[in-house]
Scaffold this motif. Structure first.
Motif, mmCIF file in Angstrom:
data_model
loop_
_atom_site.group_PDB
_atom_site.id
_atom_site.type_symbol
_atom_site.label_atom_id
_atom_site.label_comp_id
_atom_site.label_asym_id
_atom_site.label_seq_id
_atom_site.Cartn_x
_atom_site.Cartn_y
_atom_site.Cartn_z
ATOM 1 N N LYS A 57 11.470 10.273 5.232
ATOM 2 C CA LYS A 57 11.220 9.724 6.562
ATOM 3 C C LYS A 57 9.963 8.872 6.586
ATOM 4 N N GLU A 58 8.925 9.306 5.941
ATOM 5 C CA GLU A 58 7.663 8.568 5.924
ATOM 6 C C GLU A 58 7.499 7.822 4.595
ATOM 7 N N GLY A 59 8.595 7.406 4.008
ATOM 8 C CA GLY A 59 8.557 6.768 2.714
ATOM 9 C C GLY A 59 7.880 5.408 2.720
ATOM 10 N N GLY A 60 7.456 4.986 1.527
ATOM 11 C CA GLY A 60 6.827 3.692 1.384
ATOM 12 C C GLY A 60 5.385 3.816 0.938
ATOM 13 N N PRO A 61 4.688 2.690 0.848
ATOM 14 C CA PRO A 61 3.305 2.702 0.385
ATOM 15 C C PRO A 61 2.309 3.009 1.509
ATOM 16 N N LYS A 62 1.244 3.695 1.144
ATOM 17 C CA LYS A 62 0.168 4.003 2.081
ATOM 18 C C LYS A 62 -1.141 3.876 1.336
ATOM 19 N N TYR A 63 -2.213 3.496 2.070
ATOM 20 C CA TYR A 63 -3.479 3.183 1.424
ATOM 21 C C TYR A 63 -4.657 3.832 2.138
ATOM 22 N N ALA A 64 -5.678 4.126 1.360
ATOM 23 C CA ALA A 64 -6.948 4.538 1.951
ATOM 24 C C ALA A 64 -7.560 3.330 2.646
ATOM 25 N N GLU A 65 -8.326 3.595 3.706
ATOM 26 C CA GLU A 65 -8.928 2.497 4.472
ATOM 27 C C GLU A 65 -9.798 1.602 3.592
ATOM 28 N N ALA A 66 -10.479 2.191 2.646
ATOM 29 C CA ALA A 66 -11.425 1.434 1.815
ATOM 30 C C ALA A 66 -10.754 0.370 0.960
ATOM 31 N N VAL A 67 -9.451 0.516 0.727
ATOM 32 C CA VAL A 67 -8.775 -0.422 -0.181
ATOM 33 C C VAL A 67 -7.687 -1.238 0.508
ATOM 34 N N LYS A 68 -7.440 -0.986 1.789
ATOM 35 C CA LYS A 68 -6.389 -1.717 2.502
ATOM 36 C C LYS A 68 -6.650 -3.211 2.464
ATOM 37 N N GLY A 69 -5.615 -3.971 2.154
ATOM 38 C CA GLY A 69 -5.750 -5.422 2.090
ATOM 39 C C GLY A 69 -6.262 -5.931 0.760
ATOM 40 N N ARG A 70 -6.728 -5.028 -0.105
ATOM 41 C CA ARG A 70 -7.227 -5.457 -1.424
ATOM 42 C C ARG A 70 -6.389 -4.889 -2.564
ATOM 43 N N PHE A 71 -5.882 -3.683 -2.401
ATOM 44 C CA PHE A 71 -5.087 -3.024 -3.440
ATOM 45 C C PHE A 71 -3.635 -2.965 -3.014
ATOM 46 N N SER A 72 -2.759 -2.967 -4.012
ATOM 47 C CA SER A 72 -1.328 -2.871 -3.738
ATOM 48 C C SER A 72 -0.682 -1.938 -4.755
ATOM 49 N N ILE A 73 0.074 -0.958 -4.255
ATOM 50 C CA ILE A 73 0.773 -0.028 -5.130
ATOM 51 C C ILE A 73 2.241 -0.412 -5.194
ATOM 52 N N SER A 74 2.793 -0.348 -6.380
ATOM 53 C CA SER A 74 4.211 -0.637 -6.559
ATOM 54 C C SER A 74 4.771 0.299 -7.617
ATOM 55 N N LYS A 75 6.087 0.336 -7.715
ATOM 56 C CA LYS A 75 6.685 1.266 -8.672
ATOM 57 C C LYS A 75 7.947 0.687 -9.278
ATOM 58 N N ASP A 76 8.335 1.245 -10.389
ATOM 59 C CA ASP A 76 9.572 0.882 -11.055
ATOM 60 C C ASP A 76 10.300 2.186 -11.352
ATOM 61 N N ASP A 77 11.283 2.498 -10.545
ATOM 62 C CA ASP A 77 11.989 3.766 -10.718
ATOM 63 C C ASP A 77 12.741 3.839 -12.034
ATOM 64 N N SER A 78 13.137 2.701 -12.562
ATOM 65 C CA SER A 78 13.927 2.714 -13.803
ATOM 66 C C SER A 78 13.110 3.164 -15.003
ATOM 67 N N THR A 79 11.791 3.018 -14.905
ATOM 68 C CA THR A 79 10.926 3.419 -16.020
ATOM 69 C C THR A 79 9.958 4.534 -15.618
ATOM 70 N N ASN A 80 10.120 5.093 -14.419
ATOM 71 C CA ASN A 80 9.207 6.136 -13.912
ATOM 72 C C ASN A 80 7.759 5.670 -13.966
ATOM 73 N N SER A 81 7.538 4.458 -13.522
ATOM 74 C CA SER A 81 6.208 3.862 -13.602
ATOM 75 C C SER A 81 5.670 3.511 -12.224
ATOM 76 N N VAL A 82 4.362 3.577 -12.123
ATOM 77 C CA VAL A 82 3.674 3.163 -10.901
ATOM 78 C C VAL A 82 2.516 2.262 -11.294
ATOM 79 N N TYR A 83 2.233 1.293 -10.447
ATOM 80 C CA TYR A 83 1.210 0.302 -10.733
ATOM 81 C C TYR A 83 0.228 0.215 -9.557
ATOM 82 N N LEU A 84 -0.987 -0.184 -9.879
ATOM 83 C CA LEU A 84 -1.978 -0.438 -8.850
ATOM 84 C C LEU A 84 -2.612 -1.787 -9.129
ATOM 85 N N GLN A 85 -2.288 -2.743 -8.294
ATOM 86 C CA GLN A 85 -2.899 -4.061 -8.382
ATOM 87 C C GLN A 85 -4.150 -4.052 -7.529
#
Length: 126
Positions: A57-85
């Motif tokens: 229900k609450e799925g998707g990306p969420k960020y700490a206030e300190a990094v909002k607008g600067r960091f981006s989290i993404s994932k690749d389910d096919s490789t069980n990987s997560v990234y932080l730009q």
């Protein structure tokens, strides 16, 4: 046995960018959430960003206030990987960054707090 392996840390200049990667290996049945935490020297470990399973229900990306607008989290389910730009890095982003996953392994009960990587050092300095 499930293992999380991070990569991509290092030294960056203020205003620069860096991308962290984390891949889970092992007999994984389902991943409920993937997250990045960091431990700044002298402080408690804190949540930076989390990607909750889109089916929830609450799925998707969420960020700490300190990094909002600067960091981006993404994932690749096919490789069980997560990234932080990480963009527009600041000296106060200097920390050890940890990957964390709330997942279900086929044969092992999940540890309290999920699975953790060993951490990767990110240093932002001129």
């Amino acid at each position: 046995q499930v293992r999380l392996e991070e990569s991509g840390g290092g030294l960056a200049q203020p205003g620069g960018s860096m991308r962290l990667s984390c891949t889970a290996s092992g007999d994984i049945f389902k991943i409920h959430a993937m997250a990045w935490f960091r431990r700044i020297p002298g402080k408690e470990r804190e949540l930076v960003a989390i990607y909750i399973d889109d089916e929830m229900k609450e799925g998707g990306p969420k960020y700490a206030e300190a990094v909002k607008g600067r960091f981006s989290i993404s994932k690749d389910d096919s490789t069980n990987s997560v990234y932080l730009q990480m963009d527009r890095l600041r000296p106060d982003d200097t920390a050890v960054y940890y990957c964390n996953m709330d997942l279900v392994a086929r044969f092992d009960p999940p540890p309290p707090g999920g699975y953790w990587g060993l951490g990767t050092q990110v240093t932002v300095s001129a």
